[in-house]
Design a protein around this motif. Structure first.
Motif, mmCIF file in Angstrom:
data_model
loop_
_atom_site.group_PDB
_atom_site.id
_atom_site.type_symbol
_atom_site.label_atom_id
_atom_site.label_comp_id
_atom_site.label_asym_id
_atom_site.label_seq_id
_atom_site.Cartn_x
_atom_site.Cartn_y
_atom_site.Cartn_z
ATOM 1 N N ARG A 272 101.671 71.289 -57.689
ATOM 2 C CA ARG A 272 100.504 71.853 -58.368
ATOM 3 C C ARG A 272 99.250 71.499 -57.575
ATOM 4 N NH1 ARG A 272 102.790 73.878 -62.803
ATOM 5 N NH2 ARG A 272 104.665 72.774 -63.433
ATOM 6 N N SER A 274 94.991 71.814 -57.012
ATOM 7 C CA SER A 274 93.748 71.833 -57.771
ATOM 8 C C SER A 274 93.089 73.210 -57.717
ATOM 9 C CB SER A 274 92.789 70.788 -57.220
ATOM 10 O OG SER A 274 91.549 70.893 -57.893
ATOM 11 N N GLY A 275 92.467 73.557 -58.832
ATOM 12 C CA GLY A 275 91.685 74.786 -58.884
ATOM 13 C C GLY A 275 90.269 74.596 -58.367
ATOM 14 N N SER A 276 90.003 73.460 -57.746
ATOM 15 C CA SER A 276 88.644 73.162 -57.290
ATOM 16 C C SER A 276 88.418 73.549 -55.836
ATOM 17 C CB SER A 276 88.347 71.674 -57.472
ATOM 18 O OG SER A 276 89.190 70.910 -56.627
ATOM 19 N N ASN A 279 85.001 74.916 -54.852
ATOM 20 C CA ASN A 279 83.896 73.953 -54.781
ATOM 21 C C ASN A 279 84.001 73.032 -53.573
ATOM 22 O OD1 ASN A 279 81.445 72.880 -55.911
ATOM 23 N ND2 ASN A 279 82.628 71.039 -56.367
ATOM 24 N N THR A 282 82.579 74.990 -50.854
ATOM 25 C CA THR A 282 81.120 75.094 -50.970
ATOM 26 C C THR A 282 80.444 73.810 -50.519
ATOM 27 O OG1 THR A 282 81.343 76.639 -52.809
ATOM 28 C CG2 THR A 282 79.225 75.526 -52.591
ATOM 29 N N LEU A 283 80.985 72.679 -50.960
ATOM 30 C CA LEU A 283 80.413 71.386 -50.555
ATOM 31 C C LEU A 283 80.432 71.246 -49.029
ATOM 32 C CD1 LEU A 283 82.066 69.146 -53.279
ATOM 33 C CD2 LEU A 283 79.615 69.304 -52.897
ATOM 34 N N LEU A 286 77.827 73.683 -47.429
ATOM 35 C CA LEU A 286 76.451 73.205 -47.611
ATOM 36 C C LEU A 286 76.168 72.019 -46.696
ATOM 37 C CD1 LEU A 286 76.302 73.407 -51.499
ATOM 38 C CD2 LEU A 286 74.801 74.663 -49.951
ATOM 39 N N ARG A 290 73.457 71.792 -43.766
ATOM 40 C CA ARG A 290 72.394 70.762 -43.779
ATOM 41 C C ARG A 290 72.335 70.045 -42.433
ATOM 42 N NH1 ARG A 290 74.038 69.651 -49.161
ATOM 43 N NH2 ARG A 290 75.278 67.873 -48.524
ATOM 44 N N ARG A 358 89.671 44.504 -53.147
ATOM 45 C CA ARG A 358 90.775 44.715 -54.093
ATOM 46 C C ARG A 358 91.618 45.932 -53.729
ATOM 47 N NH1 ARG A 358 89.264 48.686 -57.715
ATOM 48 N NH2 ARG A 358 87.054 49.212 -57.537
ATOM 49 N N ARG B 21 77.449 51.677 -61.731
ATOM 50 C CA ARG B 21 78.386 51.962 -60.646
ATOM 51 C C ARG B 21 78.628 50.705 -59.821
ATOM 52 N NH1 ARG B 21 78.241 56.286 -55.637
ATOM 53 N NH2 ARG B 21 78.349 54.629 -54.116
ATOM 54 N N SER B 25 82.149 48.529 -59.968
ATOM 55 C CA SER B 25 82.939 48.422 -58.738
ATOM 56 C C SER B 25 83.440 46.999 -58.564
ATOM 57 C CB SER B 25 82.096 48.832 -57.532
ATOM 58 O OG SER B 25 81.690 50.161 -57.664
ATOM 59 N N ASP B 156 69.151 76.538 -51.888
ATOM 60 C CA ASP B 156 70.197 75.705 -51.278
ATOM 61 C C ASP B 156 70.337 74.380 -52.013
ATOM 62 O OD1 ASP B 156 71.026 77.467 -49.416
ATOM 63 O OD2 ASP B 156 70.167 76.418 -47.680
ATOM 64 N N GLU B 159 72.069 75.014 -55.255
ATOM 65 C CA GLU B 159 73.504 75.231 -55.055
ATOM 66 C C GLU B 159 74.212 73.893 -54.805
ATOM 67 O OE1 GLU B 159 76.643 77.955 -52.540
ATOM 68 O OE2 GLU B 159 74.545 78.010 -51.951
ATOM 69 N N ALA B 160 73.564 73.031 -54.027
ATOM 70 C CA ALA B 160 74.147 71.708 -53.753
ATOM 71 C C ALA B 160 74.232 70.868 -55.028
ATOM 72 C CB ALA B 160 73.325 70.980 -52.692
ATOM 73 N N ALA B 163 77.170 72.139 -56.960
ATOM 74 C CA ALA B 163 78.418 71.742 -56.288
ATOM 75 C C ALA B 163 78.713 70.267 -56.540
ATOM 76 C CB ALA B 163 78.317 72.028 -54.794
ATOM 77 N N GLN B 164 77.670 69.438 -56.452
ATOM 78 C CA GLN B 164 77.873 67.998 -56.656
ATOM 79 C C GLN B 164 78.253 67.701 -58.102
ATOM 80 O OE1 GLN B 164 78.041 65.876 -54.300
ATOM 81 N NE2 GLN B 164 78.175 63.952 -55.431
ATOM 82 N N GLN B 166 80.036 69.558 -60.014
ATOM 83 C CA GLN B 166 81.477 69.841 -60.140
ATOM 84 C C GLN B 166 82.293 68.712 -59.552
ATOM 85 O OE1 GLN B 166 82.481 74.099 -58.922
ATOM 86 N NE2 GLN B 166 80.295 73.985 -58.531
ATOM 87 N N LYS B 167 81.823 68.192 -58.412
ATOM 88 C CA LYS B 167 82.569 67.146 -57.723
ATOM 89 C C LYS B 167 82.697 65.892 -58.579
ATOM 90 C CE LYS B 167 82.369 64.458 -53.512
ATOM 91 N NZ LYS B 167 81.660 64.275 -52.257
ATOM 92 N N PHE B 172 85.711 69.143 -65.346
ATOM 93 C CA PHE B 172 86.100 70.025 -64.232
ATOM 94 C C PHE B 172 87.409 69.527 -63.617
ATOM 95 C CE2 PHE B 172 85.995 71.413 -59.795
ATOM 96 C CZ PHE B 172 85.692 72.754 -59.929
ATOM 97 N N THR B 176 90.964 71.520 -63.634
ATOM 98 C CA THR B 176 91.470 72.037 -62.362
ATOM 99 C C THR B 176 92.687 71.294 -61.842
ATOM 100 O OG1 THR B 176 89.880 70.661 -61.166
ATOM 101 C CG2 THR B 176 89.249 72.954 -61.573
ATOM 102 N N ASN B 177 92.976 70.125 -62.414
ATOM 103 C CA ASN B 177 94.102 69.332 -61.913
ATOM 104 C C ASN B 177 95.086 69.021 -63.025
ATOM 105 O OD1 ASN B 177 93.335 68.834 -59.106
ATOM 106 N ND2 ASN B 177 91.585 67.791 -60.003
ATOM 107 N N PRO B 178 96.354 68.830 -62.661
ATOM 108 C CA PRO B 178 97.327 68.492 -63.702
ATOM 109 C C PRO B 178 97.099 67.086 -64.259
ATOM 110 C CG PRO B 178 98.384 68.596 -61.540
ATOM 111 C CD PRO B 178 96.957 68.963 -61.341
#
Lengths: 415, 186
Positions: A272, A274-276, A279, A282-283, A286, A290, A358, B21, B25, B156, B159-160, B163-164, B166-167, B172, B176-178
């Motif tokens: 399976r 990913s449906g991504s 994106n 696109t990343l 872009l 840049r 880790r 974050r 970590s 631009d 759009e970025a 896109a970010q 979604q990332k 999402f 999009t993933n199992p």
């Protein structure tokens, strides 16, 4: 046996350090499990060429001097260059000496080898960044009857059975191998996650001319936004060919390769994806544009626009606009092999010191290993600067680290 | 990066997010969250889901109030249409997650948002859920998201931003993933 510094590994990075230590009259030895440039001789696929052009192939005191400065060296040529370098700098290499353990002695280190132990004040780890294939857990779910390969064992398409091949990973390695396997008549499906798209040439110059001249390769580890992320980025989609052509998902799709998203799971023989995919494309688009905009700014500020072609931008990746395949029954689709081009990691299993995070990565700041005074690492990606990931990074990295190492020895002598 | 004279305020505390974050970590066990929902059947296809608490940062948390979501099927499915369909709630979840991401990334990148509207469509062949065609999947065959964003940034940069978002989006990724799902009967 005693020496001041043990360098582990006689590749380009270890030999550059050896040369720096010789310049400073610091007693040392270079331990090499095989022979000089061992990985380049024994662990590379047949068609591999450097991503960097020959004019960037340089080590302290020696630069490429052959007839094709704009070409890209084969693994054999790289091995010969490094071999010549070892002779030229009279590096004290002990071939056929495998390090089995490195432990602390309190004020230094003991380096155990299959030919006896060494005691030393400092250790330089130069054993390579690509000793092991980093294979995701999903590899264990590849069904019986389908062979699993990695770039470390793959040599050429004839290693694979006739039939379809699923290549996982779209770094430089993944896209190059997907292309050559597809050219061998084996239908290829390429699974693509986060990737780095780059044109081979831009405005008439190799992309490395730009990143070298514009100072991007010299961005330091402490200037990069997110060093952990920067060090884990896949290598850019590039290939070194005489035509200096670009390679990307669209050129691969035009050859008939099926582009799918990241491999998300494998159960009962069904992969399976990913449906991504759109994106991630696109990343990458872009990000590539840049970079090109930044290079254009540099060209203008450096007054070089007249000698260069006109600025351009990458076209959006076309495969991103198609509805991607989301699942594939491997047996039914005729897939006979899965090649995991999902990255590499160093093998530091012999390093018996608490220097790992880790996730098992060695913790260092610009090549100075944390919590292990007198221990350094060279030849990994982005050790001290972006250039560190390439052969030409060994020059400046070794200069600075040899300086720090020398300071450490001086301080130790006073203590 | 967009430069502005006035400080950007999208109502997102990026300092706190960046601090979290960094802290998480170093303390990965605290980063393990478990989210919860319960659902009670009401009548027919109508059900009520309740969301009260979750676990994370090494402890249990309660929402400031209990949230409930009504779900049902529409009248053309011979139901009473007492709530959105579950698949529409999935679209809403995706839209909310991406929109939150747009705001957070915009804040981090110094982009002042004036308006953000996400419009979603999910295509579905209902022969799948009706069991009428084994080759048709139950779920969406495709989802389209359109963002209309008014902000002080170039196309631009916008759009970025999208896109970010979604990332870094949980929903999402979920869509999009199992994901391994276990269902048991108590």
């Amino acid at each position: 046996m005693h020496t001041t510094v043990v360098i582990i590994g006689a590749g380009h990075a270890g030999l550059a350090m050896s040369r720096r230590l010789t310049e400073r009259s610091i007693d040392h030895v270079v331990l090499e499990r095989g022979e000089v440039a061992n990985s380049w001789r024994t662990e590379r696929w047949d068609s591999l060429r450097l991503l960097t052009p020959n004019w960037l192939t340089r080590l302290p005191g020696r630069a490429y001097a052959g007839p094709d400065p704009d070409g890209y060296a084969s693994a054999r040529e790289v091995a010969a260059f490094i071999d010549d370098y070892a002779s030229a700098v009279s590096a004290p290499v002990l071939n056929g000496t495998t390090v089995t353990a490195v432990t602390s002695t309190g004020d230094g280190y003991q380096v155990a080898t299959d030919r006896g132990p060494w005691r030393c004040a400092a250790v330089v780890i130069a054993s390579g960044a690509c000793n092991l294939a980093a294979v995701p857990p999903v590899a264990a779910d590849v069904p019986p009857g389908i062979a699993v390969h990695t770039p470390l064992t793959y040599r050429n398409p004839t290693d694979l059975e006739p039939g379809g091949v699923l290549v996982v990973g779209a770094s430089a390695t993944g896209v190059q191998l997907a292309e050559e396997i597809n050219c061998s008549g084996r239908p290829v499906t390429l699974s693509v996650g986060e990737h780095v798209r780059l044109p081979r040439t831009y405005r008439g110059r190799d992309i490395f001319w730009w990143t070298d001249r514009a100072g991007i390769l010299d961005e330091r580890h402490d200037e990069v936004d997110d060093i952990v992320r920067a060090r884990s980025l896949p290598s850019p989609q590039l290939v070194g060919t005489p035509e200096r052509r670009s390679i990307d998902l669209d050129t691969l799709a035009a050859r008939g390769i099926t582009i799918v998203g990241r491999l998300g799971g494998l159960a009962e023989g069904v992969a399976r994806f990913s449906g991504s995919l759109a994106n991630t494309c696109t990343l990458a688009d872009l990000k590539a544009n840049r970079l090109l905009a930044r290079l254009d700014d540099w060209a203008t500020s450096a007054g070089r626009d007249d000698e260069l072609g006109p600025p351009e931008r990458m076209e959006p990746t076309r495969v991103a606009g198609r509805t991607p395949l989301l699942e594939l029954d491997l047996h039914r689709a005729g897939i006979r092999s899965v090649l995991f081009a999902t990255g590499y990691r160093p093998d530091l299993s012999w390093l018996h010191l608490p220097v790992f995070d880790r996730r098992g990565r060695i913790e260092h700041c610009g090549g100075v290993v944390c919590d292990a005074p007198g221990m350094y690492v060279v030849g990994h990606g982005l050790v001290r600067r972006r250039r560190s990931s390439f052969i030409c990074g060994a020059g400046p990295d070794s200069a600075e680290l040899a300086h720090l190492l020398h300071q450490h020895l001086d301080a130790r002598a006073l203590a | 990066m967009t430069m502005t004279d006035t400080p950007v305020d999208n109502g997102v505390n990026t300092e706190a997010l960046l601090g979290a974050r960094e802290a998480l970590s170093e303390a990965p066990e605290a980063a393990a969250f478990t989210w919860r929902a319960t659902c009670s059947w009401v009548h027919g296809t109508h059900s009520t889901s309740t969301i009260e608490g979750f676990s994370g940062l090494g402890t249990d948390h309660q929402h400031k109030k209990t949230f409930t979501f009504e779900a049902d099927h529409p009248e053309c499915f011979a139901s009473q249409d007492l709530g959105a369909t579950p698949v529409e709630i999935v679209l809403a979840g995706l839209a909310s997650c991406l929109t939150a991401g747009v705001a957070a990334v915009a804040q981090h990148r110094g982009i002042q948002l004036r308006s953000v509207t996400a419009t979603l469509e999910g295509d579905m062949n209902v022969l799948g859920i009706l069991g009428a065609d084994p080759d048709v999947r139950n779920g969406f065959s495709a989802i389209r998201v359109r963002f209309d964003i008014d902000a002080n940034a170039s196309p631009d940069d916008i759009e970025a931003l999208v896109a970010q978002s979604q990332k870094r989006s949980a929903v999402f990724d979920i869509v999009t993933n199992p994901t391994a799902v276990t269902v048991e009967v108590a």
